[in-house]
Scaffold this motif. Structure first.
Motif, PDB file in Angstrom:
ATOM      1  N   GLU A   1      -9.137   0.189   3.555  1.00  0.00           N
ATOM      2  CA  GLU A   1      -8.204   1.235   3.138  1.00  0.00           C
ATOM      3  C   GLU A   1      -7.625   0.975   1.758  1.00  0.00           C
ATOM      4  O   GLU A   1      -6.987   1.859   1.159  1.00  0.00           O
ATOM      5  CB  GLU A   1      -7.060   1.373   4.160  1.00  0.00           C
ATOM      6  N   ALA A   2      -7.849  -0.223   1.213  1.00  0.00           N
ATOM      7  CA  ALA A   2      -7.330  -0.569  -0.116  1.00  0.00           C
ATOM      8  C   ALA A   2      -8.394  -0.477  -1.204  1.00  0.00           C
ATOM      9  O   ALA A   2      -8.133  -0.848  -2.345  1.00  0.00           O
ATOM     10  CB  ALA A   2      -6.745  -1.985  -0.089  1.00  0.00           C
TER      11      ALA A   2
ATOM     12  N   LEU B   1       0.827  -1.204   0.000  1.00  0.00           N
ATOM     13  CA  LEU B   1       0.000   0.000   0.000  1.00  0.00           C
ATOM     14  C   LEU B   1       0.865   1.260   0.000  1.00  0.00           C
ATOM     15  O   LEU B   1       0.527   2.260  -0.653  1.00  0.00           O
ATOM     16  CB  LEU B   1      -0.928  -0.007   1.213  1.00  0.00           C
TER      17      LEU B   1
END
Length: 407
Positions: free
Chosen positions: A217-218, A184
């Motif tokens: 969050e991805a 990420l």
């Protein structure tokens, strides 16, 4: 029942596909969803599953090979479609002409796309892929500035449009793995480089099914749902299908080809790795490794026959395997269920994966072309609207009568 489905059949519940797409969309409410239908829809039939996914709100489809993308276009799909696995000299021009977004992982591919776009006088739709740590396809971060600069130059002259920036996780199916956070971080860095180069993609995406389920969050602008839309968990660490609110869409079954009494001490199948412990009844299931039944599951694969769970007796052969019914009885033509959703006591694809030491993805994608796909719809109202369901074999559909539930 259609003649092609009498020996064995893989029944695909399109209502389950739609339900799974809706459930996955709820997990990522702020992102668009891509239904990945590569490898003939993970063995489920790409065209029919793509339509079901679209009906449930999938705004994108994804394929690996160009030929898979062209087949969807030929079947009438006109929506957004990404194809990502290319080799030099690939059919770039045809993809550009059909408004297929093409994945580009290096300068060689970008140059071929540019040449194809210029040859047909159309603007190519390109999605640049970064290798953030998986180590397969994708541009290395060190080479990313050069690739993005070249792509931006081609945008400025109208040759192409960069519609997406994307990547793929290595270990999203292992929640908490340190590579996830590392990837990420790298993805954020390549996005910053892309923005500095002047690129403004429509979608940024890195989340596959396990990341969709566990890493909000991805999610970014788009999530790619593959195995999840077919109702199979990406890994035991993420949870079972039931834990995740997913329903397996495929039921694999066969009609018993033989049932006979044998004495104790009778060897069964090649190598006699199984010998009957006493007088018993043996049933023959006409499926084997030529149909995609894993030979590694010899002696361990679970099957529902005559109302009870049985285990493959002896070695799985090319076209058939045996189960020992003990004192129970059955008749030729009776149903043997290898896997399904599990509601009727049958095993699941995940059970077969455990028995064969593999993953659910492999179990469903390896079911071969000798096994017809029978597309049904447990949503009776939706099935009635469609008017029919199809038996698909080797890419051909044969329309048969409507049914609510599985065929």
């Amino acid at each position: 029942m259609n003649e092609t489905a009498k020996r064995a059949r893989a029944t695909i519940d399109l209502a389950a596909v739609r339900s799974n797409v809706r459930a996955l969309r709820e997990r990522a409410p702020r992102a668009e969803l891509m239904a990945v239908v590569k490898s003939d829809g993970y063995g489920h039939g790409a065209v029919r599953c793509a339509r079901a996914a679209r009906e449930a709100g999938a705004s994108w489809l994804g394929t690996a090979l160009p030929e898979e993308a062209f087949a969807l276009r030929a079947a009438g799909d006109t929506g957004r479609l990404l194809c990502w696995l290319w080799t030099p000299g690939g059919p770039w021009r045809k993809a550009v002409e059909q408004d297929i977004d093409v994945g580009v992982s290096g300068l060689w591919a970008l140059r071929e796309v540019i040449a194809a776009a210029r040859s047909c006088g159309r603007t190519a739709r390109v999605q640049l892929k970064a290798d953030t740590g998986l180590g397969r396809n994708g541009c290395q971060p060190a080479d990313w500035p050069e690739l993005t600069a070249a792509a931006r130059a081609a945008e400025l002259d109208g040759t192409l449009r960069v519609t997406g920036i994307w990547s793929h996780f290595a270990c999203a199916d292992e929640p908490g793995h340190p590579s996830i956070a590392a990837q990420l971080t790298v993805f954020a860095e390549v996005l910053a480089v892309s923005e500095a180069a002047g690129l403004r993609p429509e979608v940024r995406h890195i989340a596959n099914t396990p990341a969709l389920l566990t890493l909000p969050e991805a999610h970014f602008d788009l999530v790619r749902a593959g195995i999840g839309i077919y109702g199979i968990s990406p890994s035991p660490e993420v949870g079972t299908s039931a834990d995740l609110g997913l329903r397996p869409a495929m039921t694999l079954e066969a009609s018993l080809a033989s049932v006979k009494r044998v004495p104790g001490g009778h060897g069964v199948s090649y190598g006699h790795h199984y010998t009957t412990p006493g007088e018993t009844t043996l049933a023959l299931v006409p499926l084997g490794y030529a149909d995609g039944i894993p030979r590694h599951a010899s002696g361990t694969g679970p099957v529902l026959v005559a109302g009870k769970l049985r285990t493959v007796a002896g070695r799985i052969a090319m076209d058939q395997f045996v189960v020992d019914l003990g004192g129970d009885s059955a008749q030729p033509g009776d149903r043997a269920v290898l896997f399904g959703p599990g509601d009727g006591g049958e095993p699941t694809a995940e059970d077969w994966a455990g028995a064969a030491g593999t993953i659910g993805y492999e179990i469903v994608t390896r079911i071969g072309s000798r096994v017809p796909r029978v597309h049904a719809d447990s949503d009776a109202a939706h099935a009635a609207e469609g008017g029919a369901h199809a038996v698909e074999r080797n890419g051909t559909s044969v329309e048969t009568a409507v049914t609510g539930g599985t065929a």
